[in-house]
Design an enzyme around this catalytic site. Structure first.
Site, mmCIF file in Angstrom:
data_model
loop_
_atom_site.group_PDB
_atom_site.id
_atom_site.type_symbol
_atom_site.label_atom_id
_atom_site.label_comp_id
_atom_site.label_asym_id
_atom_site.label_seq_id
_atom_site.Cartn_x
_atom_site.Cartn_y
_atom_site.Cartn_z
ATOM 1 N N LYS A 157 -13.218 2.284 -13.428
ATOM 2 C CA LYS A 157 -13.674 0.835 -13.191
ATOM 3 C C LYS A 157 -14.134 0.204 -14.479
ATOM 4 O O LYS A 157 -13.595 -0.900 -14.805
ATOM 5 C CB LYS A 157 -14.887 0.647 -12.213
ATOM 6 C CG LYS A 157 -14.346 0.970 -10.753
ATOM 7 C CD LYS A 157 -13.185 0.308 -10.424
ATOM 8 C CE LYS A 157 -13.040 0.439 -8.812
ATOM 9 N NZ LYS A 157 -11.642 -0.479 -8.253
ATOM 10 N N ASP A 176 0.907 -1.181 -0.076
ATOM 11 C CA ASP A 176 -0.047 -0.001 0.083
ATOM 12 C C ASP A 176 0.870 1.281 -0.044
ATOM 13 O O ASP A 176 1.991 0.976 0.397
ATOM 14 C CB ASP A 176 -1.074 0.009 1.248
ATOM 15 C CG ASP A 176 -2.228 1.163 1.165
ATOM 16 O OD1 ASP A 176 -2.882 0.652 0.329
ATOM 17 O OD2 ASP A 176 -1.961 2.198 1.685
ATOM 18 N N TYR A 213 -14.972 7.833 -11.331
ATOM 19 C CA TYR A 213 -14.967 6.342 -10.740
ATOM 20 C C TYR A 213 -15.567 5.133 -11.701
ATOM 21 O O TYR A 213 -14.825 4.387 -11.811
ATOM 22 C CB TYR A 213 -15.604 6.368 -9.375
ATOM 23 C CG TYR A 213 -15.739 5.172 -8.728
ATOM 24 C CD1 TYR A 213 -14.437 4.686 -8.295
ATOM 25 C CD2 TYR A 213 -16.853 4.273 -8.773
ATOM 26 C CE1 TYR A 213 -14.517 3.315 -7.565
ATOM 27 C CE2 TYR A 213 -16.948 2.955 -8.145
ATOM 28 C CZ TYR A 213 -15.847 2.467 -7.556
ATOM 29 O OH TYR A 213 -15.690 1.552 -6.878
#
Length: 440
Positions: free
Chosen positions: A360, A240, A356
């Site tokens: 995606k 991360d 978004y």
């Protein structure tokens, strides 16, 4: 690898071999001549058995069979033994079968050749399935639940034992048809045992190495995915951008072998750092799970600035591209898999989520493209599209959390484990929806 999980194919194949050895000797006892031609007749029956077994191997020695194909071959062997049992009973009560040429030839087929063919086909299937459990031909011999004794070896050992049992007890004493029927029942139980254990192994990730990105918080999906893979036996590298990933790795270490790496996964140098750490520590990569991403911008397109748009694309689509590109050479070595994270928003328009949804949708197109390109290299690439995942962050951002059909993080993690394991060896280029139960 745990020995408890390592024996299903060897045990099942051995039991099938015992049944075959017993049935073959019974069949031979019924059909052998007792006069001067005894040696010649015995040689003929052995030649028929060997030829039928060779045919079974020849016909079925293709690619690794699906779980349903393995079950089908177990069923075929049970049917072969049951047919032999029926014919053995008929042989005793119908003199015409014993005196006619066609009756004797049918006896050779049903009592000798058919069980030999079916057993060889089963042994071949089990051997191929075991090879798949080891990770395929590119797995460098690393076992992951496969039987330590090859199924064909177990079959031969079992056949020898079955012949001894048959010669010592069954042929002289037991009813022949009932003995053969008992062999069919024995094989049926062995098949059920093998299939149940194989089902467990399909989601077992013992000794596999996985990289999971987006593990930046205990309540996030990435943490649940990493925890599930570790408890299944995988060795995991969690990554991360946040340095908190290293302390999260310390927590996860209670479940198994895990390493934490802090890196910017949207940059090639960050991805290389994660990959180098993985290869230095474990020497291989079997699965890459691109969880990193998420919803960071809620605004109509008319109010979306270019920087906000670019950040949404970067955190979702670019990280998946950069990590996948870096890991592909290692994944080709193991015949591994990639699991990307898409979203229902890529298929169903929602106001305010233009950036978004576009990000995606890019993940979906990327997943299908790479799956096509890597098919010949043995790398599977899939994506999952969860519904609203039950996290603290999502609940805080929802006006009426009680009205939402939540998907649990554990449900998502189970689907990831399936796609990363051997049960999904025939699945690639797919986007798997994970809606809440009762919703689509």
């Amino acid at each position: 690898m745990t020995e408890r999980r390592a024996w299903p194919s060897a045990v099942g194949a051995g039991v099938a071999g015992v049944a075959y050895g017993a049935v073959t000797l019974i069949g031979a006892s019924l059909t052998l001549d007792t006069g001067a031609g005894l040696l010649r007749a015995a040689a003929f029956l052995m030649a028929v058995s060997a030829t039928a077994a060779a045919a079974g191997i020849w016909v079925h020695a293709g690619r690794a069979p699906s779980p349903s194909a393995v079950r089908g071959r177990w069923t075929a062997l049970v049917v072969a033994f049951a047919a032999a049992a029926l014919y053995a009973e008929a042989w005793l009560f119908l003199p015409v079968l014993r005196t006619s040429l066609w009756g004797r030839l049918l006896a050779v087929v049903l009592l000798i050749a058919e069980p030999a063919y079916a057993l060889a086909a089963l042994a071949t299937a089990l051997a191929k399935a075991d090879a798949a459990l080891r990770g395929g031909t590119a797995a460098k011999g690393i076992a992951a639940g496969a039987s330590p004794v090859p199924p064909p070896t177990a079959v031969l050992l079992g056949a020898g034992l079955g012949m001894l049992v048959s010669a010592s007890w069954l042929v002289p004493a037991a009813p022949l048809g009932s003995s053969m029927l008992g062999a069919a029942v024995l094989v049926a139980f062995a098949g059920v045992y093998d299939n149940r254990k194989r089902l467990e192994l399909r989601v077992d990730l013992q000794d596999r190495v996985a990289i999971v990105t987006g593990v930046g918080g205990r309540g996030q999906v990435g943490f649940a995915v990493a925890e599930t893979l570790i408890t299944r036996g995988a060795r995991v590298v969690v990554a991360d951008l946040s340095t908190v990933v290293e302390s999260l790795a310390d927590e996860l270490r209670a479940h198994g072998d895990v390493v934490g790496v802090s890196a910017d996964l949207s940059r090639p140098e960050g991805a290389r750092r994660v990959l180098e750490t993985t290869l230095e520590r474990y020497g291989r990569v079997d699965a890459l799970v691109n969880v990193a991403g998420g919803l960071g911008l809620v605004a109509p397109v008319a109010e979306t600035e270019l920087d906000g748009w670019a950040r949404e694309i970067e955190r979702n689509a670019t990280t998946a591209y950069v990590m996948t590109r870096a890991a592909l050479p290692a994944l080709r070595e193991t015949g591994g898999s990639v699991v990307n994270f898409a979203s229902k928003a890529a298929e169903r328009a929602v106001g305010g989520l233009g950036a978004y949804a576009a990000a995606k949708a890019a993940v979906v197109a990327f997943t299908r493209t790479v799956a096509l390109e890597e098919k010949d290299h043995g790398v599977r690439v899939n994506a999952i599209a969860p519904g609203m995942v039950d996290t603290e962050e999502n609940r805080r951002g929802t006006e009426s959390p009680e009205s939402v059909a939540w998907v649990t993080r554990e449900q998502v993690a189970e689907v990831v484990a399936f796609l990363a394991g051997d049960g999904a060896t025939g699945v690639t280029g797919q986007v798997i929806g994970v809606p809440a139960r009762g919703y689509s």
